[in-house]
Design an enzyme around this catalytic site. Structure first.
Site: not given
Ligand SMILES: NC(=O)c1ccc[n+]([C@@H]2O[C@H](COP(=O)([O-])OP(=O)(O)OC[C@H]3O[C@@H](n4cnc5c(N)ncnc54)[C@H](OP(=O)(O)O)[C@@H]3O)[C@@H](O)[C@H]2O)c1
Length: 340
Positions: A150
């Site tokens: 981001c």
């Molecule tokens: N948030 C942002 O603004 C943003 C922007 C750009 C990129 N990103 C990237 O996009 C990715 C997702 O971000 P997010 O903000 O959506 O994160 P998030 O809200 O923390 O969601 C993470 C997801 O991954 C799953 N997860 C977590 N630990 C896991 C594990 N050990 N094994 C399997 N599944 C697991 C969780 O599933 P459960 O909890 O349901 O098991 C949840 O569905 C990250 O890599 C982040 O760096 C985020």
């Protein structure tokens, strides 16, 4: 219809993807995976989507996902999905990875930044950095798109015209950026509690944030010279949005109007980059819930420093929206589909 599955669909980016893809005219959602919420309905986790779809969260079964998907969005935290992404790509499914697992060019750099060995280093060369404004053609022919970070999206889009037109010393870049709390994802963490964030403004990851090497890799390609960016991210008490302020020193005296004209020229025809008229500055509220990146610029005439400000929604142009833009490019659709 494009058959889509989302891995890590309970998180913020996953939820945003589902919300946006429900409005995509050519998409059918298949598997939505989770670890902690297997069997739960979508609305239990994303109540905003109540009544919109009848799926339940499933655990990841790679074979099933391969069978029923043309494209997979992988929304795991960094390093968690390295292997599943490699398995999917090997099986011929296109993957758009929202994590940072395939954004860096080499296994060595990955290990230095993420403190772990990459599970499929050979695949790093095959991955295309999913910034359409730079790599649209390469994305259209790829099987693995590394969706940009981001902050990196906001910083790189602000810097490209300066570097492309050799207006600045590529080692003079300074990026001072502020993000809403959703940038950290949905996981529970002390730093992101309301009591810690509300009425507070803090810098973090100063000189060590993982988007710094990501940005330097891409900016070096744009400048065709080693580039350096001093990057200070901040957390601000809002839910979504990034405001990024980029500073660089001009190589020689250049009129602000001429620099502005170069920005307009560079982004002419780009559906999601809006170069604001001189005198206007981007604000997060004008891009929130959209896939836009707004850019404004001004020059500090005394110091010959150019100041470029960009604003994005971290969950849309910074994550899910850009991922959908990339999917549209992969499947030769209008880039606007699902993002109106
Ligand atoms: N948030 C942002 O603004 C943003 C922007 C750009 C990129 N990103 C990237 O996009 C990715 C997702 O971000 P997010 O903000 O959506 O994160 P998030 O809200 O923390 O969601 C993470 C997801 O991954 C799953 N997860 C977590 N630990 C896991 C594990 N050990 N094994 C399997 N599944 C697991 C969780 O599933 P459960 O909890 O349901 O098991 C949840 O569905 C990250 O890599 C982040 O760096 C985020």
């Amino acid at each position: 219809l494009i058959r889509v599955s989302i891995l890590g669909a309970t998180g913020y980016s996953g939820g945003e993807l589902i919300r946006l893809l429900l409005n995509h005219p050519a998409v059918k959602l298949h598997h939505l995976t989770s670890v902690s919420s297997v069997g739960k309905s979508i609305e239990e986790i994303h109540p905003l989507l109540r009544g919109r779809l009848s799926h339940r969260f499933e655990s990841l079964n790679v074979k099933k996902v391969v069978r029923n998907s043309d494209v997979v969005f992988s929304c795991f935290p960094p390093t968690v999905g390295m292997k599943s992404t490699a398995q999917l790509v090997k099986a011929g499914v296109k993957v758009i990875d929202l994590s940072a697992d395939y954004r860096l060019p080499t296994g060595e750099l990955f290990k230095k930044v993420y403190k772990t060995t990459h599970a499929a280093p050979a695949l790093l060369k095959q991955a295309v950095y999913g910034l359409p404004e730079l790599y649209r053609k390469e994305i259209s022919a790829s099987t693995l798109v590394a969706n940009p970070g981001c902050y990196a999206t906001a910083g790189i889009l602000a810097a490209i015209p300066l570097l492309h037109n050799h207006l600045i010393d590529p080692k003079s870049l300074i990026l001072d950026a502020k993000s809403g709390v959703s940038g950290a994802g949905k996981k529970l963490a002390h730093n992101f509690l309301f009591g810690e964030v509300e009425s507070n403004f803090q810098a973090y990851g100063v000189t060590s944030h993982r988007h710094q090497p990501e940005m330097e890799t891409i900016l070096t390609c744009v400048a065709r010279k080693p580039s350096q960016i001093t990057f200070t991210p901040h957390l601000v008490p809002m839910l979504r949005g990034i405001l990024a302020v980029l500073y660089a020193t001009l190589k020689k005296s250049t009129r602000t109007q001429d620099i502005h004209a170069l920005y307009q020229k560079m982004y002419q025809g780009e559906p999601f980059v809006r170069v604001l008229p001189l005198g206007q500055m981007p604000q997060t509220k004008n891009v929130n819930n959209t896939n836009y990146c707004d850019i404004g610029l001004v020059q500090d005439e005394r110091s010959k420093r150019i100041i470029v400000i960009s604003a994005i929604d971290n969950l849309v142009k910074g994550a899910a929206g850009q991922a959908i833009q990339n999917m549209n490019i992969l499947f030769n659709r209008s880039e606007w589909e699902g993002l109106q």
